[in-house]
Design an enzyme around this catalytic site. Structure first.
Site, PDB file in Angstrom:
ATOM      1  N   GLU A  44       0.814  -1.226   0.000  1.00 19.72           N
ATOM      2  CA  GLU A  44       0.000   0.000   0.000  1.00 19.72           C
ATOM      3  C   GLU A  44       0.847   1.276   0.000  1.00 19.72           C
ATOM      4  O   GLU A  44       0.385   2.322  -0.438  1.00 19.72           O
ATOM      5  CB  GLU A  44      -0.952   0.011   1.204  1.00 19.72           C
ATOM      6  CG  GLU A  44      -2.096  -0.989   1.112  1.00 19.72           C
ATOM      7  CD  GLU A  44      -3.037  -0.702  -0.061  1.00 19.72           C
ATOM      8  OE1 GLU A  44      -3.241   0.477  -0.405  1.00 19.72           O
ATOM      9  OE2 GLU A  44      -3.554  -1.682  -0.636  1.00 19.72           O
ATOM     10  N   GLY A  45       2.074   1.197   0.520  1.00 11.08           N
ATOM     11  CA  GLY A  45       2.959   2.371   0.470  1.00 11.08           C
ATOM     12  C   GLY A  45       3.265   2.744  -0.973  1.00 11.08           C
ATOM     13  O   GLY A  45       3.133   3.922  -1.369  1.00 11.08           O
ATOM     14  N   HIS A  46       3.634   1.756  -1.768  1.00  9.36           N
ATOM     15  CA  HIS A  46       3.894   2.020  -3.189  1.00  9.36           C
ATOM     16  C   HIS A  46       2.613   2.534  -3.873  1.00  9.36           C
ATOM     17  O   HIS A  46       2.667   3.459  -4.688  1.00  9.36           O
ATOM     18  CB  HIS A  46       4.313   0.733  -3.903  1.00  9.36           C
ATOM     19  CG  HIS A  46       5.587   0.120  -3.421  1.00  9.36           C
ATOM     20  ND1 HIS A  46       5.633  -1.090  -2.783  1.00  9.36           N
ATOM     21  CD2 HIS A  46       6.881   0.545  -3.498  1.00  9.36           C
ATOM     22  CE1 HIS A  46       6.884  -1.410  -2.494  1.00  9.36           C
ATOM     23  NE2 HIS A  46       7.669  -0.427  -2.902  1.00  9.36           N
ATOM     24  N   GLN A 157       8.408   9.269   1.461  1.00 14.57           N
ATOM     25  CA  GLN A 157       9.136   9.881   2.580  1.00 14.57           C
ATOM     26  C   GLN A 157       9.732   8.801   3.488  1.00 14.57           C
ATOM     27  O   GLN A 157      10.636   9.062   4.267  1.00 14.57           O
ATOM     28  CB  GLN A 157       8.160  10.797   3.341  1.00 14.57           C
ATOM     29  CG  GLN A 157       8.750  11.598   4.465  1.00 14.57           C
ATOM     30  CD  GLN A 157       9.860  12.537   4.020  1.00 14.57           C
ATOM     31  OE1 GLN A 157       9.889  12.978   2.869  1.00 14.57           O
ATOM     32  NE2 GLN A 157      10.798  12.825   4.907  1.00 14.57           N
ATOM     33  N   LYS A 158       9.246   7.559   3.353  1.00 16.69           N
ATOM     34  CA  LYS A 158       9.804   6.418   4.086  1.00 16.69           C
ATOM     35  C   LYS A 158      11.328   6.369   3.930  1.00 16.69           C
ATOM     36  O   LYS A 158      12.058   6.097   4.857  1.00 16.69           O
ATOM     37  CB  LYS A 158       9.165   5.140   3.546  1.00 16.69           C
ATOM     38  CG  LYS A 158       9.877   3.848   3.825  1.00 16.69           C
ATOM     39  CD  LYS A 158       9.588   3.384   5.217  1.00 16.69           C
ATOM     40  CE  LYS A 158      10.091   1.996   5.538  1.00 16.69           C
ATOM     41  NZ  LYS A 158      11.230   1.527   4.801  1.00 16.69           N
ATOM     42  N   ARG A 196      10.558  -5.311   2.763  1.00 15.68           N
ATOM     43  CA  ARG A 196      11.379  -6.199   3.589  1.00 15.68           C
ATOM     44  C   ARG A 196      10.620  -6.723   4.815  1.00 15.68           C
ATOM     45  O   ARG A 196      11.098  -7.631   5.468  1.00 15.68           O
ATOM     46  CB  ARG A 196      12.678  -5.501   4.017  1.00 15.68           C
ATOM     47  CG  ARG A 196      13.627  -5.275   2.836  1.00 15.68           C
ATOM     48  CD  ARG A 196      14.986  -4.751   3.260  1.00 15.68           C
ATOM     49  NE  ARG A 196      15.945  -4.784   2.168  1.00 15.68           N
ATOM     50  CZ  ARG A 196      16.274  -3.743   1.389  1.00 15.68           C
ATOM     51  NH1 ARG A 196      15.703  -2.568   1.591  1.00 15.68           N
ATOM     52  NH2 ARG A 196      17.160  -3.884   0.418  1.00 15.68           N
TER      53      ARG A 196
END
Ligand code: AMP
Length: 288
Positions: A44-46, A157-158, A196
């Protein structure tokens, strides 16, 4: 700006030539092009980068390429998760095209003789544990920019140091595109999503919360200043000896250099730690 709805299945482009053709056609139709560079194993971040890309452009191209140049000899290049079919399914109805070149397509001579040198900030934080990582990252990002020639590229921003260095490269080299940083997407318990994370066992997944907890307690202590915030975060790590802290620093977001204890204004706390064999990073904005 006309927003088209992407088809259920994104176009799959595996050569530089096909990608250039695809983008040329988009441009001929006056479409604004966004690029979302990834290494796949999408979560979901991507997808939040893709969603933001849709808001800012007409055509969203996601690149999926596990770049050997940015992995050290003892890092996880070979075992990095590769889940292309699932990635394609996740991008259905969201991205217009996926650029997924082979290593040979990107590096036909086996390696790139010409590389981008990231500069001083690349030697700090992630660069300390991962020498050469940022040169490798900026080199492939430059290649992706040159292949796709997007109007805008989106980064999470991760990977705060990465997005800082990409913006610095774009400014230093006058690259003709805008860079958009997208906020970190987290699980409901605070763990930052990462490809990861799938390496983590159930116990390690619990331990991994040490990173976001440390950032949270630092935020709570930040009214008492930088030293107090740092102490609170370090104390959180002390409570979890199985989480092996790599670095914990507070930087000026404008320069990415460490802030002194007296500094005031906007700051960014960075953490990196190992849980079992997995190295995780996280960060959060603070204000002093
Ligand atoms: P990666 O596939 O790990 O190279 O990540 C591709 C892009 O997705 C990078 O710009 C990352 O910063 C971004 N990204 C990874 N995880 C997250 C997350 N949890 N939230 C927002 N962006 C992320």
């Amino acid at each position: 700006m006309t927003h088209n709805t992407p088809t259920a299945q994104p176009a799959v482009l595996d050569t530089i030539a096909a990608t250039r053709r695809y983008v040329r056609e988009a441009r001929a139709a006056s479409r604004r092009v966004a690029l979302v560079p990834t290494m796949g194993a999408l979560h979901e971040g991507h997808l939040s980068l893709v969603t933001r890309g849709r808001e800012l452009a007409d055509v969203v191209i996601v690149s999926i390429f596990v770049n050997p140049l940015q992995f050290g000899p003892n890092e996880d290049f070979d075992r990095y998760p590769r889940t292309f079919d699932a990635d394609l399914a996740a991008l259905g109805g969201r991205a217009d095209a996926v650029f997924a070149p082979s290593v040979a397509e990107m590096y036909p001579s086996g390696a790139s003789q010409t590389t981008v040198h990231a500069g001083a900030v690349a030697g700090l934080f992630e660069g300390t544990s991962r020498p050469g990582h940022f040169d490798g990252m900026l080199t492939v990002v430059s290649k992706l920019f040159n292949v796709v020639q997007p109007d805008i590229a989106l980064f999470g921003q991760k990977d705060a140091q990465q997005v800082f260095l990409v913006k610095q490269m774009v400014a230093d080299l006058d690259l003709p595109l805008a860079i958009e940083a997208v906020p970190i997407v987290r699980e409901s318990d605070g763990l930052a999503l990462s490809s990861r994370n799938r390496y983590l066992s159930t116990t390690e997944r619990e331990l991994a919360l040490g990173l976001s907890s440390a950032l949270r307690v630092a935020g709570e202590a930040s009214a008492s200043g930088i030293a107090a915030a740092r102490r609170a975060a370090l104390a959180a790590f002390d409570q979890r000896p199985d989480v092996r802290l790599d670095y914990l620093d507070i930087v000026d977001p404008a320069t990415f250099l460490p802030l002194g204890d007296d500094a005031t204004g906007d700051a960014l706390m960075l953490v990196a730690a190992r849980v079992g064999a997995t190295r995780l990073i996280d960060n959060a904005p603070l204000h002093f």
